[in-house]
Motif scaffolding. Sequence first.
Motif, mmCIF file in Angstrom:
data_model
loop_
_atom_site.group_PDB
_atom_site.id
_atom_site.type_symbol
_atom_site.label_atom_id
_atom_site.label_comp_id
_atom_site.label_asym_id
_atom_site.label_seq_id
_atom_site.Cartn_x
_atom_site.Cartn_y
_atom_site.Cartn_z
ATOM 1 N N SER A 28 0.874 -1.246 -0.132
ATOM 2 C CA SER A 28 -0.182 -0.042 0.174
ATOM 3 C C SER A 28 0.781 1.166 -0.097
ATOM 4 O O SER A 28 1.770 1.468 0.912
ATOM 5 C CB SER A 28 -0.958 -0.239 1.019
ATOM 6 O OG SER A 28 -1.541 1.237 1.598
ATOM 7 N N ALA A 29 0.836 2.262 -0.960
ATOM 8 C CA ALA A 29 1.566 3.533 -1.000
ATOM 9 C C ALA A 29 1.091 4.223 0.107
ATOM 10 O O ALA A 29 2.082 4.804 0.803
ATOM 11 C CB ALA A 29 1.177 3.979 -2.401
ATOM 12 N N GLY A 30 -0.196 4.311 0.486
ATOM 13 C CA GLY A 30 -0.353 5.299 1.751
ATOM 14 C C GLY A 30 -0.011 4.874 2.780
ATOM 15 O O GLY A 30 0.660 5.535 3.495
ATOM 16 N N GLU A 31 0.182 3.405 3.185
ATOM 17 C CA GLU A 31 0.549 2.966 4.432
ATOM 18 C C GLU A 31 2.058 2.951 4.361
ATOM 19 O O GLU A 31 2.618 3.277 5.447
ATOM 20 C CB GLU A 31 -0.030 1.381 4.589
ATOM 21 C CG GLU A 31 -1.325 1.335 4.938
ATOM 22 C CD GLU A 31 -1.801 -0.059 5.126
ATOM 23 O OE1 GLU A 31 -0.834 -1.014 5.080
ATOM 24 O OE2 GLU A 31 -3.106 -0.382 5.200
ATOM 25 N N ALA A 32 2.578 2.994 3.144
ATOM 26 C CA ALA A 32 4.006 3.129 3.319
ATOM 27 C C ALA A 32 4.616 4.529 3.648
ATOM 28 O O ALA A 32 5.540 4.639 4.209
ATOM 29 C CB ALA A 32 4.621 2.562 1.813
ATOM 30 N N GLU A 33 3.839 5.567 3.017
ATOM 31 C CA GLU A 33 4.178 6.924 3.345
ATOM 32 C C GLU A 33 3.865 7.088 4.946
ATOM 33 O O GLU A 33 4.648 7.749 5.609
ATOM 34 C CB GLU A 33 3.282 7.764 2.484
ATOM 35 C CG GLU A 33 3.536 7.989 1.015
ATOM 36 C CD GLU A 33 2.564 8.708 0.228
ATOM 37 O OE1 GLU A 33 1.431 8.703 0.670
ATOM 38 O OE2 GLU A 33 2.912 9.199 -0.965
ATOM 39 N N ASP A 34 2.904 6.491 5.328
ATOM 40 C CA ASP A 34 2.812 6.536 6.685
ATOM 41 C C ASP A 34 3.731 5.904 7.631
ATOM 42 O O ASP A 34 4.291 6.717 8.729
ATOM 43 C CB ASP A 34 1.447 6.056 7.205
ATOM 44 C CG ASP A 34 0.300 6.924 6.822
ATOM 45 O OD1 ASP A 34 0.393 8.027 6.161
ATOM 46 O OD2 ASP A 34 -0.805 6.332 6.604
#
Length: 314
Positions: A28-34
């Motif tokens: 997940s890109a969003g979870e990776a950024e978080d």
Amino acid sequence: MALTANDVDRFEASRPRLEAIAYRLLGSAGEAEDAVQETFLRWQAAEVDRIEVPEAWLTKALTNLCLNQLTSARARRETYVGQWLPEPLLAGDPMLGPAETVEQRESVSYAVLTLMERLTPSERAVYVLRAAFDYPHREIAEILDITEAASQQIFHRAGKHVAGGKARAEVPAAAARRIVEEFLAAATSGETGSLVRLLTEDTVAIGDGGGKVPAGVKPFQGAAAVARLVWGLFRPGKAKRTLVGGAPGVYAGVANGGPAVLAVLDGRVIGVMCLEVTAGGIAAVRSQVNPDKLERATARWAATDHGEPLFNAF
């Protein structure tokens, strides 16, 4: 202790690598950024002057955060509506990370990201760090607080799971476009026979709508069943136009290094269909239509020159 400008610069220099690791681990890109942002907060709170090897410290902090996230994600996915698929990334997205070797390209392919869901969190971490980023087992052992021998054993076990029984073919960008065009021509031909010939006998089709967009609750298996499904998806119909709010443009693209069909409506990517290509034909059709997992693809789409659609669906 407040970070100096140099401390911040050191972290920012590592951010692309950290994001690429986190994306492979979490899908997940969003979870990776978080996860990367949380790593920065830990860097901010640490006694940075005492950290001898910042890259190793940051990698360990990030990996442990991702391992915790993977453990909780498994519980969440048990209640996920329908099938769960990773978030696709379009060609050129920096979060795809290094792509110099076959192993690096394979580790971020949509097929392998999906197969990695079979792995335990520790297996996934060892596989990603070794196959995609070429960390020696000695360093992986230090990151995960295991022995070097255990790291080697885990990597061997993870590799067997990820192999998946099929040899995937590497597809250059030009060939990817031809594959998608041939696939779409068969899908819109009005009969399923030409589509069946492009598929392997045991091909599978999986869709992820996340409960927000209609998608199959279970996978479709076998060339005939998948061909009927795909033909139905591209068959014109007023109800479909009403459902999605118009007639999306259909493009040939590349996602996670492989051929993909992109559906775009009013500048928004509403679907990415990833085709897994093997020597025997298309072995899997994986469609991501959950809007929560297409925001980064839409941003990437807006930033690139994509030309005219092959046709308008429905």
